[in-house]
Design a protein around this motif. Structure first.
Motif, PDB file in Angstrom:
ATOM      1  N   GLY A  36      32.931   2.803 -23.040  1.00 34.54           N
ATOM      2  CA  GLY A  36      32.870   1.359 -23.202  1.00 34.54           C
ATOM      3  C   GLY A  36      33.985   0.692 -22.434  1.00 34.54           C
ATOM      4  N   MET A  37      33.922  -0.627 -22.369  1.00 33.87           N
ATOM      5  CA  MET A  37      34.979  -1.404 -21.704  1.00 33.87           C
ATOM      6  C   MET A  37      35.008  -2.793 -22.327  1.00 33.87           C
ATOM      7  N   GLU A  38      36.193  -3.139 -22.862  1.00 34.09           N
ATOM      8  CA  GLU A  38      36.306  -4.454 -23.474  1.00 34.09           C
ATOM      9  C   GLU A  38      36.374  -5.536 -22.409  1.00 34.09           C
ATOM     10  N   ASN A  39      35.614  -6.567 -22.599  1.00 29.28           N
ATOM     11  CA  ASN A  39      35.700  -7.788 -21.802  1.00 29.28           C
ATOM     12  C   ASN A  39      35.526  -8.923 -22.802  1.00 29.28           C
ATOM     13  N   VAL A  40      36.330  -9.956 -22.698  1.00 22.77           N
ATOM     14  CA  VAL A  40      36.318 -11.000 -23.720  1.00 22.77           C
ATOM     15  C   VAL A  40      34.908 -11.560 -23.892  1.00 22.77           C
ATOM     16  N   GLY A  41      34.362 -11.352 -25.072  1.00 24.24           N
ATOM     17  CA  GLY A  41      33.029 -11.869 -25.391  1.00 24.24           C
ATOM     18  C   GLY A  41      31.885 -11.041 -24.854  1.00 24.24           C
ATOM     19  N   ASN A  42      32.156 -10.087 -23.980  1.00 23.34           N
ATOM     20  CA  ASN A  42      31.087  -9.279 -23.371  1.00 23.34           C
ATOM     21  C   ASN A  42      31.562  -7.831 -23.257  1.00 23.34           C
ATOM     22  N   THR A  43      31.384  -7.061 -24.300  1.00 24.73           N
ATOM     23  CA  THR A  43      31.848  -5.678 -24.305  1.00 24.73           C
ATOM     24  C   THR A  43      30.711  -4.746 -23.914  1.00 24.73           C
ATOM     25  N   THR A  44      30.985  -3.866 -22.968  1.00 26.39           N
ATOM     26  CA  THR A  44      29.979  -2.888 -22.567  1.00 26.39           C
ATOM     27  C   THR A  44      30.166  -1.607 -23.366  1.00 26.39           C
ATOM     28  N   ILE A  45      29.050  -1.026 -23.790  1.00 30.02           N
ATOM     29  CA  ILE A  45      29.035   0.240 -24.528  1.00 30.02           C
ATOM     30  C   ILE A  45      27.978   1.131 -23.882  1.00 30.02           C
ATOM     31  N   VAL A  46      28.316   2.401 -23.664  1.00 29.60           N
ATOM     32  CA  VAL A  46      27.349   3.315 -23.063  1.00 29.60           C
ATOM     33  C   VAL A  46      26.113   3.391 -23.960  1.00 29.60           C
ATOM     34  N   THR A  47      24.945   3.472 -23.349  1.00 27.59           N
ATOM     35  CA  THR A  47      23.684   3.367 -24.085  1.00 27.59           C
ATOM     36  C   THR A  47      23.576   4.400 -25.197  1.00 27.59           C
ATOM     37  N   ASP A  48      24.059   5.629 -24.947  1.00 28.30           N
ATOM     38  CA  ASP A  48      23.992   6.673 -25.969  1.00 28.30           C
ATOM     39  C   ASP A  48      24.633   6.245 -27.285  1.00 28.30           C
ATOM     40  N   ALA A  49      25.696   5.440 -27.199  1.00 26.95           N
ATOM     41  CA  ALA A  49      26.400   5.009 -28.402  1.00 26.95           C
ATOM     42  C   ALA A  49      25.888   3.674 -28.922  1.00 26.95           C
ATOM     43  N   ALA A  50      25.379   2.834 -28.032  1.00 27.88           N
ATOM     44  CA  ALA A  50      24.931   1.498 -28.448  1.00 27.88           C
ATOM     45  C   ALA A  50      23.532   1.529 -29.056  1.00 27.88           C
ATOM     46  N   LEU A  51      22.686   2.427 -28.559  1.00 26.98           N
ATOM     47  CA  LEU A  51      21.314   2.517 -29.054  1.00 26.98           C
ATOM     48  C   LEU A  51      21.111   3.886 -29.691  1.00 26.98           C
ATOM     49  N   VAL A  52      21.310   3.959 -30.990  1.00 32.16           N
ATOM     50  CA  VAL A  52      21.143   5.208 -31.723  1.00 32.16           C
ATOM     51  C   VAL A  52      19.655   5.381 -32.040  1.00 32.16           C
ATOM     52  N   THR A  53      19.102   6.514 -31.604  1.00 30.43           N
ATOM     53  CA  THR A  53      17.664   6.767 -31.794  1.00 30.43           C
ATOM     54  C   THR A  53      17.461   8.121 -32.436  1.00 30.43           C
ATOM     55  N   GLU A  54      16.186   8.509 -32.586  1.00 35.50           N
ATOM     56  CA  GLU A  54      15.876   9.827 -33.159  1.00 35.50           C
ATOM     57  C   GLU A  54      16.321  10.956 -32.245  1.00 35.50           C
ATOM     58  N   HIS A  55      16.689  10.642 -31.004  1.00 35.64           N
ATOM     59  CA  HIS A  55      17.162  11.653 -30.061  1.00 35.64           C
ATOM     60  C   HIS A  55      18.675  11.837 -30.105  1.00 35.64           C
ATOM     61  N   SER A  56      19.374  11.010 -30.854  1.00 34.45           N
ATOM     62  CA  SER A  56      20.841  11.054 -30.878  1.00 34.45           C
ATOM     63  C   SER A  56      21.336  12.261 -31.675  1.00 34.45           C
ATOM     64  N   LEU A  57      22.218  13.043 -31.068  1.00 34.92           N
ATOM     65  CA  LEU A  57      22.880  14.129 -31.775  1.00 34.92           C
ATOM     66  C   LEU A  57      23.932  13.557 -32.724  1.00 34.92           C
ATOM     67  N   ASP A  58      24.371  14.379 -33.666  1.00 32.91           N
ATOM     68  CA  ASP A  58      25.439  13.936 -34.561  1.00 32.91           C
ATOM     69  C   ASP A  58      26.690  13.562 -33.773  1.00 32.91           C
ATOM     70  N   SER A  59      26.951  14.269 -32.685  1.00 38.04           N
ATOM     71  CA  SER A  59      28.107  13.925 -31.850  1.00 38.04           C
ATOM     72  C   SER A  59      27.972  12.515 -31.284  1.00 38.04           C
ATOM     73  N   HIS A  60      26.723  12.099 -30.964  1.00 36.38           N
ATOM     74  CA  HIS A  60      26.502  10.729 -30.499  1.00 36.38           C
ATOM     75  C   HIS A  60      26.787   9.729 -31.615  1.00 36.38           C
ATOM     76  N   LEU A  61      26.356  10.066 -32.834  1.00 37.05           N
ATOM     77  CA  LEU A  61      26.554   9.165 -33.961  1.00 37.05           C
ATOM     78  C   LEU A  61      28.044   8.975 -34.242  1.00 37.05           C
ATOM     79  N   LEU A  62      28.788  10.080 -34.265  1.00 37.27           N
ATOM     80  CA  LEU A  62      30.222   9.989 -34.503  1.00 37.27           C
ATOM     81  C   LEU A  62      30.902   9.209 -33.384  1.00 37.27           C
ATOM     82  N   TYR A  63      30.449   9.454 -32.164  1.00 36.25           N
ATOM     83  CA  TYR A  63      31.029   8.733 -31.027  1.00 36.25           C
ATOM     84  C   TYR A  63      30.708   7.246 -31.107  1.00 36.25           C
ATOM     85  N   ALA A  64      29.519   6.916 -31.602  1.00 32.22           N
ATOM     86  CA  ALA A  64      29.158   5.505 -31.755  1.00 32.22           C
ATOM     87  C   ALA A  64      30.123   4.802 -32.700  1.00 32.22           C
ATOM     88  N   TYR A  65      30.398   5.419 -33.846  1.00 27.94           N
ATOM     89  CA  TYR A  65      31.368   4.839 -34.776  1.00 27.94           C
ATOM     90  C   TYR A  65      32.723   4.651 -34.091  1.00 27.94           C
TER      91      TYR A  65
END
Length: 644
Positions: A36-65
């Motif tokens: 991710g990268m903080e930008n005032v009002g517009n923060t980017t998050i890698v899709t794996d962490a921003a969009l948690v789906t049925e394909h997400s591993l537990d490592s993705h879930l922990l990384y999302a938090y």
């Protein structure tokens, strides 16, 4: 979005920070080297962490938090209070990672979280201990860089966060929090540097932190501490002596060692929980007026400092007691890992040594203990490749063989117990489990699958396939596929091909599939990897996909530390340098162990480094060329070959 809302409120209640804007946006990045990268009002998050789906591993879930709260906290530490120079970047990241860690301990089991953090410290490819052992980097405050991306490494994000952890232990949480509030109020909406940060802590605490800052920030290295304990029944006192191993002329690190005395019932003895602050090469600390003789001293609880720790007076019997009784769950794991380390090193230094009955007995006790928390049991039962003794940390082929011998001994002795345990655990894994409970159960499931798969029989293949058919989560499917891909089951290649067609349509699941391939241990691994690179859907410029395949191969110790594996790393560092220097740097990290390699492997690695330096011009890629030249300099220094 649920994680983000929870993080915003948690930071408000625990940090006292309120976001000043009216809108907070999350922008998904499908292609990114970073989370991710903080930008005032517009923060980017890698899709794996921003969009948690049925394909997400537990490592993705922990990384999302982790990454979501991390980037939000950067609004305070990074945007409102901004580093003065790139050399102060460590401060932005260290404090923000500290916030991230505390958030995770409020949302997940604290011991589970700390075990994950220490695992990242000890990681042989990307961990800061390995980076420092290689001698290429280590100082948190850098003197320079060829590329700003060089600052984005485990020294900045992991070692520096440990420095924050030690500072909190030394000063106490109340003082630490007061000093951070002073820092953010004084430098809000302006720039600040490292000295100004520490001035706030000195002002609040009344303590000089000059030595702490000099040793932990400005110099490379880590503390190596050995403890001795001695109980005197006449005076009813126990003395702990701590000693740092120092090179000639080296000043000692200020080291906080968390300690407590534990009785025979596994309870902390009243008045013995304290922080032992080691500021000299050797110091002794006495616990007096004890009501009973302690069963043992529980030292360096929760890995209270950055470095290595050993107890010279802890024999196998004491470690067994501690593994079964310590009230500190983290130290129970460490005690058993020390026992496992003894078995591992026996296999390395005296091949053919039988695995000891005592170690197997304790292992069986842990395996059969139905009252142990799932994640704690998983951590104790997992047999790592990496030893705690860093002298042997780069003996890779020997470590692989030692792990296989230990796991085979466990499988032979406890096969029926493993079958029973994995079936019972699978039956207990319900869709109604909370996220926290589910992750901990699946952590244990992963360990049990790996142990059971060692048998590699038709009966085991049948069990693994049945579990694969019944798997409910991506994590279960991933672990079972890894085990089957490593097995002798005749249907493994057909299963891989089916999985590819099922998973290739989604970036997250496709990356999971590539990791399964990269973790293979058969002789066809290199052919399989090339085949995946040539698939029409694979894009070498896509960071998620190239990381999943190439960097995962670099963690495959059994295959990398062969002549073919070393050559594979060499070729892919050269190929990736102009495509993605970040990934090339991670691959090149494989060779950071050159000072500690056995001579036959060091010669091969030095030859590979010589070729990399010749093929990656400094003018085109100063970061990769500089890193390779640094490792090559070590080759010349150790082996005295100026022509290499």
């Amino acid at each position: 979005m649920g994680i983000l809302k929870d993080a915003v409120l948690w930071i408000y209640h625990h940090q006292g920070y309120e976001y000043p804007g009216e809108t907070y946006r999350t922008i998904c990045m499908t292609k990114s080297n970073y989370g991710g990268m903080e930008n005032v009002g517009n923060t980017t998050i890698v899709t794996d962490a921003a969009l948690v789906t049925e394909h997400s591993l537990d490592s993705h879930l922990l990384y999302a938090y982790a990454v979501i709260v991390h980037e939000f906290e950067h609004n305070q530490c990074g945007s409102e209070t901004t580093m003065e120079t790139p050399f102060d970047m460590w401060l932005n990241e260290a404090y923000t990672v500290d916030v991230e860690r505390r958030y995770l301990t409020h949302r997940f089991d604290p011991t589970f979280v700390r075990l994950q953090q220490v695992e990242s410290l000890r990681h042989p490819l990307t961990g800061p201990l390995a980076i420092e052992d290689g001698g290429h980097a280590g100082a948190i405050v850098r003197q320079g860089f060829n590329d700003p991306d060089e600052l984005v490494d485990a020294v900045t994000y992991v070692k520096a966060a440990e420095v924050m952890h030690m500072l909190r232990l030394m000063l106490g949480s109340e003082t630490f929090e007061t000093a951070t509030r002073l820092y953010f109020s004084r430098y809000r909406n302006t720039n600040a540097n490292t000295d100004q940060f520490f001035e706030c802590f000195e002002e609040v605490s009344g303590i000089s932190l000059a030595t702490f800052k000099k040793k932990w920030l400005e110099q490379p290295g880590y503390a190596r501490v050995t403890a001795r304990t001695d109980y005197d029944s006449a005076s009813r006192s126990l003395t702990v002596t701590l000693r740092q191993d120092l090179m000639d002329g080296q000043e000692p690190f200020p080291v906080p060692v968390s300690a407590a005395l534990v009785n025979a019932q596994g309870r902390d003895m009243d008045g013995t929980c304290r922080i032992l602050l080691l500021t000299e090469q050797e110091q002794s600390y006495t616990f007096g007026n004890l009501s009973e003789e302690p069963a043992f001293a529980s030292l360096n609880r929760d890995a209270s400092f950055y470095g290595t720790f050993q107890e010279a007076t802890a024999d196998a019997a004491l470690l067994q007691r501690q593994a079964l009784l310590d009230s500190n769950a983290f130290n129970r794991v460490e005690a058993f890992r020390k026992l496992t380390d003894r078995e591992r090193l026996a296999q390395i230094t005296a091949p053919g040594t039988p695995v000891s009955y005592g170690w197997l007995h304790v292992y069986g006790t842990i395996l059969r203990d139905a009252n142990l928390p799932w994640a704690l049991k998983a951590a104790m039962l997992r047999i790592d490749e990496q030893p705690l003794d860093r002298h042997y940390a780069a003996w890779f082929p020997e470590l692989v063989r030692a792990r296989e011998i230990l796991m085979q001994a466990i499988n032979s002795r406890f096969y029926e117990d493993l079958v029973h345990a994995i079936h019972e655990l699978r039956r207990s894994m319900k869709t109604g489990d909370s996220l926290q409970v589910g992750i901990q159960k699946r952590e244990l499931y992963r360990v049990l699958v790996d142990l059971l798969a060692v048998a590699d029989t038709p009966a085991v293949h049948e069990i693994l396939m049945r579990h694969l058919d019944q798997a409910r989560t991506a994590t279960e499917r991933f672990r079972l596929l890894v085990a089957l891909n490593r097995s002798s089951w005749k249907g493994r290649l057909e299963l891989l091909e089916q999985t590819y067609h099922q998973w290739c349509g989604d970036v997250t699941s496709y990356a999971n599939y590539l990791k399964v391939v990269a973790l293979g241990t058969h002789s066809d691994l290199w052919h399989r990897v090339e085949r995946e690179k040539n698939r029409p859907g694979f894009d070498l410029t896509h960071p998620t996909l190239s990381r999943a395949l190439l960097v995962t191969v670099a963690t495959n110790t059994k295959k990398v530390w062969t002549e073919e594996g070393i050559d594979w790393i060499r070729r892919h560092v050269v190929d990736m340098a102009p495509v993605n220097a970040n990934i090339a740097r991670r691959l090149l990290n494989t060779f950071q162990h050159v000072p500690r390699l056995q001579p036959q492997w060091r010669r091969r690695v030095c030859a590979a480094l010589h070729d990399i330096v010749a093929r990656v011009p400094f003018e085109d890629n100063p970061s990769i060329a500089g890193q390779a030249q640094s490792y090559l300099h070590t080759c010349r220094r150790i082996d005295g070959h100026p022509d290499i």
